[in-house]
Design a protein around this motif. Structure first.
Motif, short mmCIF file in Angstrom:
data_model
loop_
_atom_site.label_atom_id
_atom_site.label_comp_id
_atom_site.label_asym_id
_atom_site.label_seq_id
_atom_site.Cartn_x
_atom_site.Cartn_y
_atom_site.Cartn_z
N GLU A 327 0.83 -1.21 0.00
CA GLU A 327 0.00 0.00 0.00
C GLU A 327 0.86 1.26 0.00
O GLU A 327 0.61 2.21 -0.77
CB GLU A 327 -0.92 0.00 1.22
CG GLU A 327 -1.83 1.23 1.27
CD GLU A 327 -2.71 1.26 2.51
OE1 GLU A 327 -3.95 1.12 2.35
OE2 GLU A 327 -2.17 1.42 3.61
N ALA A 331 1.82 4.26 -3.38
CA ALA A 331 1.17 5.55 -3.14
C ALA A 331 2.04 6.74 -3.54
O ALA A 331 1.60 7.88 -3.43
CB ALA A 331 0.77 5.67 -1.67
N GLU A 341 -0.87 12.95 2.56
CA GLU A 341 -0.69 11.88 1.59
C GLU A 341 -1.24 10.54 2.08
O GLU A 341 -1.53 9.65 1.27
CB GLU A 341 0.81 11.67 1.29
CG GLU A 341 1.49 12.86 0.64
CD GLU A 341 2.97 12.62 0.44
OE1 GLU A 341 3.51 13.06 -0.59
OE2 GLU A 341 3.59 11.97 1.32
N LEU A 345 -5.03 5.97 3.02
CA LEU A 345 -4.39 4.66 3.10
C LEU A 345 -5.05 3.85 4.21
O LEU A 345 -4.69 3.92 5.39
CB LEU A 345 -2.89 4.82 3.36
CG LEU A 345 -2.12 5.63 2.30
CD1 LEU A 345 -0.62 5.61 2.60
CD2 LEU A 345 -2.39 5.10 0.90
#
Length: 503
Positions: A327, A331, A341, A345
C-alpha cells in the motif's frame, strides 16, 4: 526485670497484632466484600502494590476479569471494571468523577512547597480553567502546524539508522531508537529544539533513565499513595526517585531563551505565549511551564510505546508487513511521508489502530471516585459512594463483544470492511470499536495530545516501512514488556536494509 530479647519479642508481637488488626478492619468495613477478587486484596492494598511492582499487572488484570467477570475487587475499597458500557458514565464530561489520590504521587516538592500539575490536580474546575485556553491547539487540524518539526526528527532518525545499521550487518535495537526519536520529537515540536539524544545515539544526559525511574516509583507507590508521604514527600529526608525537576529547569531555560530572542511561529511554546498575551489575567509563567511539562513528560513515552508496538507486530506478521508495504509503495509518497498523503491509506490506518488497541500506552487502572449517588452496575450490584473504581485500557481494548474474536492477536483486518459485509453494518461496527477504544482514556481527562501522538506515529511508521526493508532475527522472536503506568518495550532487534524494490 525484662530482658532486651523479651522486649524485642513483645514489640514484634505488638506490631504484628497492629497490622493484623488493620487488615481485619479493612476487611470488615469494606463495602466490596461481595465482589470477587484475590483473597489478599480484600484485606490490604499491599497485594496490588506488589503485583504492579512486578511490571506485568496488565496481564494479571486481564486474567482476573476472565476469571471473575466484569467487576473485580483489587483492594479493600478498589474495584476494577471491564464493561465498556460504563466508560461514558465513569469518565463522563458533564459531571466528571474525581480522580483518586493515586495521581497525587506525581506532585513535586520545590523549596518545601508541594506543586501539582495538569495530571495530578484533582480539582476539575481548576483543570478545566487552565486546559480550556490551549485545548484547541491539540485538535488534528492545529497539530499539523508542527508537522515540519516532526519531519526534522524523522530525517535525523533515518540518517542515523543508515549510518549505524543499514548494510552493516548490525541489528538495531529499535526500542531504544524509537524512544530517542519520540523524546527529541516532543522537544522539537514544543521548543523547535531537540534534546540531542538522536544525535548522540544514546541517553547521554540521562533524561530517559530519570523518567523510567520516576515512572517505576509512581506505578508502585500510587497503589498506596500514603507511602509517598514517607518517601518522596518526606520533609526530613527524601527517599524518592529522581524528580521531574530537570524537565522544569529545561522548560524554564527554553522559556527565558524565547523571551530574549523574541517569539516566533511554528512550535507549541510560541502558541502558548500567544495564549498568554491574550489572557494575561489568567496565564503567568507558572502556567506556561505546566503546559510545557505536559508536552515534555507525557508526550514521549506513550507515543514511543505505540510506534514500537506497530513495528514489532508488523514484523511478527509477514502477511501484514507485505500488505502494508504494498500500500505504501504504490502511493508515491514523499520523504518524510506527509500527513495529507496518507489520509486515504486504509491499511496503514488499520495497522496503527490495531497497534494502539493491542498495546495501549497506559497499562494501569485509570482511577475515579464514585460520587454521592453511588454506582449501579448493569447486573444490578451497587457500588457505594467513595469507592475507587477504574478501568485498565489493556482490559477494555480486549473486549471480544466490541472488537471481535482473538483480541489477543494482532489483526488489522478487524478495522476493515470484510467481503460481503454491508456498508451500514461495517460503519456501525467500526464506530463502536472506535468509540470504545480506551487507548487515550475518555471523558474530561482524556489524553490531550492524542492527535499529536497519532500524527507523529502514523508519519514515522509510514516513512520507515516505505524506506527500509526490515525484519526480526526470527519469526518466534519475543519482545519484553514492562508496565510502569506506561508500557515500555525492550528486545526489538531489527535488521535494516534499503528498500530493495519499487512496486
Amino acid at each position: 526485670m525484662i530482658s532486651l530479647l523479651e522486649l524485642i519479642a513483645k514489640l514484634t508481637l505488638f506490631v504484628a497484632l497492629l497490622f493484623a488488626s488493620r487488615f481485619l478492619w479493612n476487611y470488615l468495613r469494606s463495602p466490596l466484600k461481595t465482589f470477587p477478587g484475590p483473597s489478599l486484596a480484600s484485606f490490604t492494598n499491599i497485594w496490588r502494590m506488589r503485583n504492579v511492582s512486578k511490571g506485568s499487572c496488565h496481564v494479571t488484570h486481564s486474567e482476573l476479569h476472565r476469571r471473575y467477570g466484569p467487576a473485580v475487587r483489587m483492594g479493600p475499597n478498589i474495584l476494577s471494571l471491564s464493561d465498556p458500557n460504563l466508560i461514558s458514565l465513569v469518565y463522563n464530561t458533564k459531571n466528571p468523577w474525581l480522580k483518586s489520590d493515586m495521581y497525587n504521587v506525581s506532585d513535586i516538592v520545590i523549596g518545601g512547597v508541594r506543586l501539582k500539575n495538569l495530571f495530578s490536580n484533582q480539582n476539575e474546575s481548576w483543570h478545566s480553567t487552565y486546559i480550556r485556553p490551549v485545548k484547541n491547539l491539540y485538535s488534528m487540524s492545529k497539530v499539523q502546524d508542527v508537522e515540519n518539526n516532526i519531519d526534522i526528527t524523522i530525517k535525523l532518525l533515518v540518517d542515523k539508522l543508515r549510518a549505524r545499521f543499514v548494510g552493516l550487518g548490525k541489528n538495531c535495537e529499535m526500542s531504544d531508537w524509537i524512544n530517542f526519536f519520540a523524546w527529541d520529537t516532543m522537544s522539537q515540536v514544543t521548543f523547535s529544539q531537540d534534546l540531542g539524544i538522536l544525535e548522540a545515539g544514546s541517553d547521554h544526559k540521562g533524561f530517559l533513565r530519570k523518567s523510567t525511574k520516576t515512572l517505576d516509583y509512581f506505578a508502585a507507590i500510587c497503589q498506596i499513595p500514603l507511602l509517598d508521604n514517607l518517601f518522596d514527600k518526606n520533609p526530613i529526608k527524601r527517599i524518592g526517585p529522581p524528580t521531574s525537576l530537570w524537565a522544569t529547569i529545561f522548560s524554564l531555560e527554553q522559556l527565558h531563551k524565547r523571551y530574549q530572542e523574541g517569539n516566533r511561529d511554528g512550535d507549541f511554546l510560541s502558541k502558548f505565549l500567544q495564549v498568554k498575551k491574550k489572557n494575561p489575567e489568567l496565564v503567568d509563567d507558572n502556567i506556561l511551564v505546566l503546559w510545557l511539562l505536559s508536552n515534555v513528560l507525557a508526550g514521549s513515552d506513550s507515543t514511543a510505546s505505540t510506534m514500537c508496538a506497530a513495528i514489532y507486530h508488523v514484523l511478527k506478521n509477514p502477511a501484514v508487513g507485505k500488505r502494508l508495504c504494498e500500500e505504501l509503495r504504490t502511493a508515491n509518497l514523499s520523504f518524510p511521508v506527509q500527513w495529507k498523503e496518507i489520509q486515504g491509506l486504509k491499511y496503514l490506518e488499520a495497522v496503527m489502530r490495531e497497534a494502539m488497541r493491542i498495546n495501549p500506552g497506559v497499562g494501569l487502572m485509570i482511577e475515579r471516585i464514585v460520587p454521592k449517588d453511588g454506582l449501579t452496575l448493569p447486573d444490578g450490584r451497587f457500588v457505594s459512594e467513595g469507592t475507587t473504581v477504574g478501568m485498565n485500557p489493556w482490559v477494555i481494548n480486549r473486549n471480544e463483544g466490541v472488537f471481535g474474536a482473538k483480541t489477543q492477536e494482532f489483526i488489522p483486518e478487524r478495522w476493515l470492511q470484510t467481503p460481503g459485509e454491508p456498508e451500514e453494518k461495517f460503519q456501525a461496527r467500526f464506530s463502536k470499536m472506535k468509540s470504545t477504544d480506551f487507548t487515550f482514556g475518555a471523558g474530561s481527562r482524556a489524553c490531550l495530545g492524542r492527535y499529536l501522538s497519532q500524527l507523529e506515529s502514523f508519519k514515522l511508521i509510514a516513512t520507515l516501512f516505505n524506506t527500509f526493508d526490515m525484519k526480526l532475527p526470527s519469526g518466534d522472536h519475543e519482545w519484553q514488556l514492562t508496565n510502569s503506568w506506561f508500557i515500555r518495550q525492550k528486545n526489538i532487534p531489527v535488521c535494516l536494509e534499503e528498500r530493495a524494490y519499487t512496486l
